[in-house]
Design an enzyme around this catalytic site. Structure first.
Site, PDB file in Angstrom:
ATOM      1  N   LYS A 140      -1.647   6.088  -9.714  1.00  0.00           N
ATOM      2  CA  LYS A 140      -0.629   5.579  -8.790  1.00  0.00           C
ATOM      3  C   LYS A 140       0.079   4.386  -9.417  1.00  0.00           C
ATOM      4  CE  LYS A 140      -1.782   6.299  -4.111  1.00  0.00           C
ATOM      5  NZ  LYS A 140      -2.474   5.850  -2.895  1.00  0.00           N
ATOM      6  N   CYS A 195      -9.726   7.586   3.773  1.00  0.00           N
ATOM      7  CA  CYS A 195      -8.313   7.289   4.051  1.00  0.00           C
ATOM      8  C   CYS A 195      -8.104   6.405   5.285  1.00  0.00           C
ATOM      9  CB  CYS A 195      -7.531   8.581   4.208  1.00  0.00           C
ATOM     10  SG  CYS A 195      -7.706   9.670   2.792  1.00  0.00           S
ATOM     11  N   CYS A 202     -13.596  11.452   4.045  1.00  0.00           N
ATOM     12  CA  CYS A 202     -12.835  10.709   3.029  1.00  0.00           C
ATOM     13  C   CYS A 202     -12.796   9.244   3.442  1.00  0.00           C
ATOM     14  CB  CYS A 202     -11.433  11.290   2.896  1.00  0.00           C
ATOM     15  SG  CYS A 202     -10.525  11.229   4.446  1.00  0.00           S
ATOM     16  N   ASP A 232      -4.131  17.110  -8.250  1.00  0.00           N
ATOM     17  CA  ASP A 232      -3.303  16.160  -7.492  1.00  0.00           C
ATOM     18  C   ASP A 232      -1.844  16.571  -7.654  1.00  0.00           C
ATOM     19  OD1 ASP A 232      -2.032  13.997  -6.341  1.00  0.00           O
ATOM     20  OD2 ASP A 232      -3.356  12.507  -7.254  1.00  0.00           O
ATOM     21  N   ARG A 254       0.817  15.319  -5.999  1.00  0.00           N
ATOM     22  CA  ARG A 254       1.772  14.364  -5.413  1.00  0.00           C
ATOM     23  C   ARG A 254       2.893  13.987  -6.373  1.00  0.00           C
ATOM     24  NH1 ARG A 254      -2.633  10.210  -3.097  1.00  0.00           N
ATOM     25  NH2 ARG A 254      -3.710  10.994  -4.942  1.00  0.00           N
ATOM     26  N   ARG A 310       0.860  -1.181   0.000  1.00  0.00           N
ATOM     27  CA  ARG A 310       0.000   0.000   0.000  1.00  0.00           C
ATOM     28  C   ARG A 310       0.900   1.236   0.000  1.00  0.00           C
ATOM     29  NH1 ARG A 310      -4.280   2.919  -1.287  1.00  0.00           N
ATOM     30  NH2 ARG A 310      -4.803   4.512   0.226  1.00  0.00           N
ATOM     31  N   VAL A 311       0.673   2.129  -0.966  1.00  0.00           N
ATOM     32  CA  VAL A 311       1.360   3.419  -0.962  1.00  0.00           C
ATOM     33  C   VAL A 311       0.321   4.425  -0.479  1.00  0.00           C
ATOM     34  CG1 VAL A 311       2.480   5.181  -2.389  1.00  0.00           C
ATOM     35  CG2 VAL A 311       2.944   2.752  -2.812  1.00  0.00           C
ATOM     36  N   HIS A 312       0.425   4.810   0.795  1.00  0.00           N
ATOM     37  CA  HIS A 312      -0.631   5.603   1.435  1.00  0.00           C
ATOM     38  C   HIS A 312      -0.180   7.046   1.611  1.00  0.00           C
ATOM     39  CE1 HIS A 312      -4.367   5.718   3.836  1.00  0.00           C
ATOM     40  NE2 HIS A 312      -3.735   6.653   4.545  1.00  0.00           N
ATOM     41  N   THR A 325     -14.048  18.296  -4.805  1.00  0.00           N
ATOM     42  CA  THR A 325     -12.661  18.218  -4.333  1.00  0.00           C
ATOM     43  C   THR A 325     -11.656  18.721  -5.379  1.00  0.00           C
ATOM     44  OG1 THR A 325     -10.991  16.720  -3.398  1.00  0.00           O
ATOM     45  CG2 THR A 325     -12.516  15.735  -4.965  1.00  0.00           C
ATOM     46  N   GLN A 352      -9.109   2.902   4.658  1.00  0.00           N
ATOM     47  CA  GLN A 352      -8.173   2.244   3.732  1.00  0.00           C
ATOM     48  C   GLN A 352      -6.871   1.877   4.444  1.00  0.00           C
ATOM     49  OE1 GLN A 352      -7.964   5.216   0.557  1.00  0.00           O
ATOM     50  NE2 GLN A 352      -8.796   3.685  -0.829  1.00  0.00           N
TER      51      GLN A 352
HETATM   52  N1  LIG Z   1      -6.602  18.554  -1.616  1.00  0.00           N
HETATM   53  C1  LIG Z   1      -7.396  17.644  -1.067  1.00  0.00           C
HETATM   54  N2  LIG Z   1      -6.825  16.524  -0.597  1.00  0.00           N
HETATM   55  C2  LIG Z   1      -7.639  15.600  -0.067  1.00  0.00           C
HETATM   56  C3  LIG Z   1      -9.022  15.759   0.013  1.00  0.00           C
HETATM   57  N3  LIG Z   1      -9.547  14.663   0.597  1.00  0.00           N
HETATM   58  C4  LIG Z   1      -8.508  13.843   0.861  1.00  0.00           C
HETATM   59  N4  LIG Z   1      -7.354  14.400   0.468  1.00  0.00           N
HETATM   60  C5  LIG Z   1      -5.998  13.865   0.500  1.00  0.00           C
HETATM   61  O1  LIG Z   1      -5.932  12.892  -0.509  1.00  0.00           O
HETATM   62  C6  LIG Z   1      -4.904  11.961  -0.204  1.00  0.00           C
HETATM   63  C7  LIG Z   1      -5.460  10.563  -0.464  1.00  0.00           C
HETATM   64  O2  LIG Z   1      -5.767  10.501  -1.817  1.00  0.00           O
HETATM   65  P1  LIG Z   1      -7.077   9.884  -2.393  1.00  0.00           P
HETATM   66  O3  LIG Z   1      -7.443  10.681  -3.623  1.00  0.00           O
HETATM   67  O4  LIG Z   1      -8.140   9.762  -1.294  1.00  0.00           O
HETATM   68  O5  LIG Z   1      -6.713   8.426  -2.783  1.00  0.00           O
HETATM   69  P2  LIG Z   1      -5.460   7.920  -3.583  1.00  0.00           P
HETATM   70  O6  LIG Z   1      -4.327   7.831  -2.619  1.00  0.00           O
HETATM   71  O7  LIG Z   1      -5.229   8.748  -4.815  1.00  0.00           O
HETATM   72  O8  LIG Z   1      -5.948   6.525  -4.109  1.00  0.00           O
HETATM   73  P3  LIG Z   1      -6.122   5.165  -3.329  1.00  0.00           P
HETATM   74  O9  LIG Z   1      -4.789   4.481  -3.440  1.00  0.00           O
HETATM   75  O10 LIG Z   1      -7.173   4.451  -4.053  1.00  0.00           O
HETATM   76  O11 LIG Z   1      -6.485   5.503  -1.911  1.00  0.00           O
HETATM   77  C8  LIG Z   1      -4.485  12.242   1.223  1.00  0.00           C
HETATM   78  O12 LIG Z   1      -3.248  12.945   1.190  1.00  0.00           O
HETATM   79  C9  LIG Z   1      -5.598  13.149   1.743  1.00  0.00           C
HETATM   80  O13 LIG Z   1      -5.136  14.062   2.713  1.00  0.00           O
HETATM   81  C10 LIG Z   1      -9.597  16.946  -0.501  1.00  0.00           C
HETATM   82  O14 LIG Z   1     -10.796  17.155  -0.512  1.00  0.00           O
HETATM   83  N5  LIG Z   1      -8.740  17.855  -1.026  1.00  0.00           N
HETATM   84 ZN   LIG Z   2      -8.463  11.446   3.776  1.00  0.00          ZN
END
Ligand SMILES: Nc1nc2c(ncn2[C@@H]2O[C@H](COP(=O)(O)OP(=O)(O)OP(=O)(O)O)[C@@H](O)[C@H]2O)c(=O)[nH]1
Ligand SMILES: [Zn+2]
Length: 197
Positions: A154, A67, A65, A126, A128, A49-51, A114, A70
């Site tokens: 991802k 998170c 959310c 996004d 990241r 898992r890459v969290h 979002t 997960q």
């Molecule tokens: N900018 C922003 N970040 C959010 C929001 N809700 C959650 N996050 C951030 O989103 C990140 C998690 O990403 P997600 O889009 O939920 O999921 P993911 O990591 O892309 O995909 P999965 O691997 O399926 O979980 C965490 O860093 C959260 O803090 C939001 O409404 N706005």
């Molecule tokens: Zn979250």
């Protein structure tokens, strides 16, 4: 690459006794973690898992959310398998940081979704950068993963870094009235793969 390994220790949890590996990114001034269970350095693909950090969901029980659910589901799955890795990356708010995430939440309270909220604040949907995982994978001698995610970007980001994703393992948790719209937007605008349940 500015990410370097610092130290490892035991991390006992309700699910398993993990090994916790600490890394520092000296350029970005961030501290990242990897929890591993079992021998992840063999050729057998590692359940991974890459969290991305979500302080509100992971530690403050937020229902906005998915998170926190997960995170727990991933650790449970790794413990069940007896082998795996969870990278805990300090990419709060998809890379915009905690305070900007609160700004984005405020805009969402007022009706934005979002993605629109990030854009109204001048950020991409996004932000990241996954290149930080490369030195972590190298340190742990991991090159093949079965990746627990619903996010196809991802999978491609890791593939582009030379990490072989042998399988995508869905990581879908139950929705609630507070995160339904958020999950819908992730599916519609961010390409997340959700199955009807
Ligand atoms: N900018 C922003 N970040 C959010 C929001 N809700 C959650 N996050 C951030 O989103 C990140 C998690 O990403 P997600 O889009 O939920 O999921 P993911 O990591 O892309 O995909 P999965 O691997 O399926 O979980 C965490 O860093 C959260 O803090 C939001 O409404 N706005
Ligand atoms: Zn979250």
């Amino acid at each position: 690459m500015s990410v370097r390994f610092v130290e490892a220790s035991r991390l006992p949890t309700d699910w398993a006794v993990f090994t916790m590996h600490g890394f520092e990114d000296v350029t970005a001034n961030k501290e990242h973690l990897v929890l591993t269970l079992g021998d992840v350095s063999t050729d057998e693909p590692v359940l991974t898992r890459v969290h991305s950090e979500c302080l509100t969901g992971d530690t403050l029980f937020s229902l906005r959310c998915d998170c926190g659910n997960q995170l727990q589901a991933a650790l449970r799955a790794i413990a069940h398998e007896g082998r795996g890795a969870l990278l805990y990356l300090r990419q709060e708010g998809r890379g915009i940081g905690l305070l900007n995430k609160i700004r984005a939440y405020k805009l969402q309270d007022e009706g934005a979704d979002t993605v629109e909220a990030n854009e109204q604040l001048g950020f991409g949907a996004d932000m990241r950068d996954y290149s930080i995982v490369q030195p972590m994978f190298a340190h742990l001698q991991m090159s093949k993963v079965r990746l627990m995610t619903n996010n196809p970007r991802k999978v491609s980001a890791l593939t582009d870094l030379g990490i072989e994703v042998t399988e995508r393992v869905a990581l879908q948790c139950d929705s609630n009235p507070h995160n339904e719209k958020y999950l819908q937007t992730k599916g519609a605008k961010l390409g997340h793969m959700f199955e009807a349940r």
